[in-house]
Design a protein around this motif. Structure first.
Motif, PDB file in Angstrom:
ATOM      1  N   ASN A 157       0.826  -1.212   0.000  1.00 23.61           N
ATOM      2  CA  ASN A 157       0.000   0.000   0.000  1.00 23.61           C
ATOM      3  C   ASN A 157       0.862   1.265   0.000  1.00 23.61           C
ATOM      4  OD1 ASN A 157      -2.674   1.178   0.166  1.00 23.61           O
ATOM      5  ND2 ASN A 157      -2.133   1.809   2.247  1.00 23.61           N
ATOM      6  N   GLY A 158       0.614   2.129  -0.965  1.00 25.38           N
ATOM      7  CA  GLY A 158       1.303   3.408  -1.020  1.00 25.38           C
ATOM      8  C   GLY A 158       2.705   3.371  -1.597  1.00 25.38           C
ATOM      9  N   LEU A 159       3.201   2.198  -1.971  1.00 23.38           N
ATOM     10  CA  LEU A 159       4.582   2.085  -2.446  1.00 23.38           C
ATOM     11  C   LEU A 159       4.709   2.191  -3.964  1.00 23.38           C
ATOM     12  CD1 LEU A 159       5.979  -0.745  -0.121  1.00 23.38           C
ATOM     13  CD2 LEU A 159       6.045   1.744   0.191  1.00 23.38           C
ATOM     14  N   GLY A 160       3.585   2.136  -4.678  1.00 25.42           N
ATOM     15  CA  GLY A 160       3.631   2.296  -6.120  1.00 25.42           C
ATOM     16  C   GLY A 160       4.214   1.113  -6.862  1.00 25.42           C
ATOM     17  N   LEU A 161       3.955  -0.088  -6.361  1.00 25.80           N
ATOM     18  CA  LEU A 161       4.440  -1.281  -7.061  1.00 25.80           C
ATOM     19  C   LEU A 161       3.607  -2.493  -6.672  1.00 25.80           C
ATOM     20  CD1 LEU A 161       6.298  -3.110  -4.826  1.00 25.80           C
ATOM     21  CD2 LEU A 161       7.755  -1.124  -5.129  1.00 25.80           C
ATOM     22  N   SER A 162       3.633  -3.501  -7.539  1.00 29.27           N
ATOM     23  CA  SER A 162       3.005  -4.792  -7.278  1.00 29.27           C
ATOM     24  C   SER A 162       3.582  -5.789  -8.269  1.00 29.27           C
ATOM     25  CB  SER A 162       1.477  -4.713  -7.388  1.00 29.27           C
ATOM     26  OG  SER A 162       1.093  -4.235  -8.663  1.00 29.27           O
ATOM     27  N   MET A 163       3.199  -7.060  -8.116  1.00 26.96           N
ATOM     28  CA  MET A 163       3.767  -8.106  -8.961  1.00 26.96           C
ATOM     29  C   MET A 163       2.710  -9.130  -9.340  1.00 26.96           C
ATOM     30  SD  MET A 163       7.587  -8.878  -7.477  1.00 26.96           S
ATOM     31  CE  MET A 163       7.962  -9.789  -9.002  1.00 26.96           C
ATOM     32  N   ALA A 164       3.067  -9.961 -10.306  1.00 24.41           N
ATOM     33  CA  ALA A 164       2.213 -11.075 -10.694  1.00 24.41           C
ATOM     34  C   ALA A 164       3.085 -12.166 -11.296  1.00 24.41           C
ATOM     35  CB  ALA A 164       1.145 -10.635 -11.688  1.00 24.41           C
ATOM     36  N   ARG A 165       2.486 -13.329 -11.425  1.00 28.01           N
ATOM     37  CA  ARG A 165       3.155 -14.489 -12.025  1.00 28.01           C
ATOM     38  C   ARG A 165       2.253 -15.013 -13.134  1.00 28.01           C
ATOM     39  NH1 ARG A 165       5.255 -20.057  -9.145  1.00 28.01           N
ATOM     40  NH2 ARG A 165       5.094 -21.386 -11.003  1.00 28.01           N
ATOM     41  N   ALA A 166       2.835 -15.318 -14.302  1.00 29.53           N
ATOM     42  CA  ALA A 166       2.069 -15.867 -15.416  1.00 29.53           C
ATOM     43  C   ALA A 166       2.683 -17.181 -15.865  1.00 29.53           C
ATOM     44  CB  ALA A 166       2.034 -14.880 -16.579  1.00 29.53           C
ATOM     45  N   ASP A 167       1.894 -18.238 -15.838  1.00 26.78           N
ATOM     46  CA  ASP A 167       2.278 -19.552 -16.352  1.00 26.78           C
ATOM     47  C   ASP A 167       1.432 -19.811 -17.596  1.00 26.78           C
ATOM     48  OD1 ASP A 167       3.925 -21.130 -13.983  1.00 26.78           O
ATOM     49  OD2 ASP A 167       2.521 -19.644 -13.189  1.00 26.78           O
ATOM     50  N   LEU A 210       7.056 -19.309 -18.247  1.00 30.80           N
ATOM     51  CA  LEU A 210       6.819 -18.627 -16.975  1.00 30.80           C
ATOM     52  C   LEU A 210       7.426 -17.247 -17.082  1.00 30.80           C
ATOM     53  CD1 LEU A 210       6.239 -18.352 -13.873  1.00 30.80           C
ATOM     54  CD2 LEU A 210       8.462 -19.473 -13.504  1.00 30.80           C
ATOM     55  N   PHE A 211       6.636 -16.230 -16.748  1.00 32.15           N
ATOM     56  CA  PHE A 211       7.223 -14.905 -16.657  1.00 32.15           C
ATOM     57  C   PHE A 211       6.681 -14.150 -15.447  1.00 32.15           C
ATOM     58  CE2 PHE A 211       3.721 -14.326 -19.746  1.00 32.15           C
ATOM     59  CZ  PHE A 211       3.089 -13.176 -19.320  1.00 32.15           C
ATOM     60  N   TRP A 212       7.540 -13.278 -14.937  1.00 32.81           N
ATOM     61  CA  TRP A 212       7.213 -12.460 -13.775  1.00 32.81           C
ATOM     62  C   TRP A 212       6.831 -11.063 -14.244  1.00 32.81           C
ATOM     63  CZ3 TRP A 212       6.667 -15.183  -9.492  1.00 32.81           C
ATOM     64  CH2 TRP A 212       7.374 -16.384  -9.362  1.00 32.81           C
ATOM     65  N   VAL A 213       5.880 -10.481 -13.558  1.00 34.96           N
ATOM     66  CA  VAL A 213       5.339  -9.189 -13.950  1.00 34.96           C
ATOM     67  C   VAL A 213       5.470  -8.210 -12.790  1.00 34.96           C
ATOM     68  CG1 VAL A 213       3.347  -8.030 -14.967  1.00 34.96           C
ATOM     69  CG2 VAL A 213       3.605 -10.513 -15.247  1.00 34.96           C
ATOM     70  N   SER A 214       5.900  -7.002 -13.091  1.00 34.20           N
ATOM     71  CA  SER A 214       5.886  -5.948 -12.082  1.00 34.20           C
ATOM     72  C   SER A 214       5.075  -4.776 -12.613  1.00 34.20           C
ATOM     73  CB  SER A 214       7.304  -5.501 -11.723  1.00 34.20           C
ATOM     74  OG  SER A 214       7.939  -4.886 -12.825  1.00 34.20           O
ATOM     75  N   PHE A 215       4.408  -4.069 -11.703  1.00 39.61           N
ATOM     76  CA  PHE A 215       3.572  -2.927 -12.049  1.00 39.61           C
ATOM     77  C   PHE A 215       4.007  -1.709 -11.246  1.00 39.61           C
ATOM     78  CE2 PHE A 215       0.918  -6.714 -12.596  1.00 39.61           C
ATOM     79  CZ  PHE A 215       0.450  -6.542 -13.901  1.00 39.61           C
ATOM     80  N   SER A 216       3.745  -0.529 -11.804  1.00 39.84           N
ATOM     81  CA  SER A 216       4.126   0.712 -11.135  1.00 39.84           C
ATOM     82  C   SER A 216       3.014   1.244 -10.239  1.00 39.84           C
ATOM     83  CB  SER A 216       4.499   1.777 -12.179  1.00 39.84           C
ATOM     84  OG  SER A 216       3.383   2.059 -13.020  1.00 39.84           O
ATOM     85  N   SER A 217       2.191   0.352  -9.737  1.00 47.25           N
ATOM     86  CA  SER A 217       1.112   0.705  -8.816  1.00 47.25           C
ATOM     87  C   SER A 217       0.793  -0.503  -7.969  1.00 47.25           C
ATOM     88  CB  SER A 217      -0.139   1.139  -9.594  1.00 47.25           C
ATOM     89  OG  SER A 217      -1.263   1.245  -8.738  1.00 47.25           O
ATOM     90  N   SER A 218       0.330  -0.262  -6.741  1.00 49.92           N
ATOM     91  CA  SER A 218      -0.078  -1.385  -5.899  1.00 49.92           C
ATOM     92  C   SER A 218      -1.446  -1.911  -6.303  1.00 49.92           C
ATOM     93  CB  SER A 218      -0.093  -0.965  -4.424  1.00 49.92           C
ATOM     94  OG  SER A 218      -1.017   0.098  -4.217  1.00 49.92           O
ATOM     95  N   ASN A 219      -2.138  -1.192  -7.176  1.00 51.21           N
ATOM     96  CA  ASN A 219      -3.446  -1.622  -7.663  1.00 51.21           C
ATOM     97  C   ASN A 219      -3.591  -1.159  -9.113  1.00 51.21           C
ATOM     98  OD1 ASN A 219      -5.999  -2.706  -7.724  1.00 51.21           O
ATOM     99  ND2 ASN A 219      -6.961  -1.021  -6.622  1.00 51.21           N
ATOM    100  N   PRO A 220      -2.971  -1.877 -10.070  1.00 52.94           N
ATOM    101  CA  PRO A 220      -2.874  -1.383 -11.449  1.00 52.94           C
ATOM    102  C   PRO A 220      -4.168  -1.385 -12.240  1.00 52.94           C
ATOM    103  CG  PRO A 220      -1.931  -3.572 -11.276  1.00 52.94           C
ATOM    104  CD  PRO A 220      -2.226  -3.134  -9.877  1.00 52.94           C
TER     105      PRO A 220
END
Length: 210
Positions: A82-92, A159-169
């Motif tokens: 929360n408030g950090l401007g980032l989040s992640m995901a995993r795609a298989d 498999l790839f890893w995903v990063s976003f520039s928001s905690s809730n993209p």
């Protein structure tokens, strides 16, 4: 006039200094979410577990339609973001599988290929297409709000890893936006130039009506 500018400048300095002393704002998920995110959990209630999330150690729920599984670590799953401007995901993604055309209204996206081969593309606002086949170790960025997709064009699972520039993209999948709702078919046909049979086929496939 100069006095007013100095007062405003001083206020901004004080506000910035105050913001700087807040180390973190772990989300209080029991409180409503506002435009700026969740309110902060009281510091006395914060533990080390709030800064750790293990959910991406396994694939997400598998979609037979997309032949892929997505697992997310957004603020609702990982309150420490929360408030950090980032989040992640995993795609298989299985061979031939796809992360369909979509966009994130609230964030830019970066992917890192950990295994396999992915062909990814994005479409700019002037309809220019940027398409690239990615292999292990490659990184690609998708600017905020632009339509993009990923397809496994290899012969093995990717498999790839995903990063976003928001905690809730945020997420809007184009096909679902058109065919998973109750917008009357006649308007979809007029705005997409698809015929009635094709619109009804896609609505049946994606759970839409109307």
């Amino acid at each position: 006039m100069l006095h007013n500018i100095l007062v405003l400048f001083s206020f901004l300095l004080v506000s910035s200094a105050h913001a700087g002393v807040v180390d973190f704002c772990v989300a209080d998920l029991s409180a409503p979410q506002g435009p700026a995110g969740y309110s902060c959990k009281p510091p006395a209630e914060v533990t080390a577990d709030d800064f750790v999330y293990s959910g991406l150690s396994v694939p997400g729920n598998y979609s037979s339609l997309f032949n892929a599984a997505i697992n997310i670590a957004f603020v609702d799953q990982f309150p420490g973001l929360n408030g950090l401007g980032l989040s992640m995901a995993r795609a298989d993604v299985n061979p031939g599988g796809v992360v369909p055309m979509h966009h994130h209204p609230g964030a830019s996206e970066t992917i890192l290929i950990a295994k396999g081969t992915i062909t990814a593309g994005l479409i700019s606002s002037d309809n220019t297409v940027y398409l690239k086949t990615l292999n292990e170790g490659d990184i690609m960025v998708f600017p905020q709000g632009l339509l993009h997709f990923q397809v496994n064009t290899g012969k093995t699972q990717a498999l790839f890893w995903v990063s976003f520039s928001s905690s809730n993209p945020g997420l809007q999948i184009l096909s679902n936006a058109l065919f998973s709702n109750n917008l009357p078919s006649e308007y979809i046909e007029k705005t997409t130039f698809l015929d009635d049979d094709e619109v009804k086929r896609l609505k049946a496939l994606l759970g839409g009506s109307g």
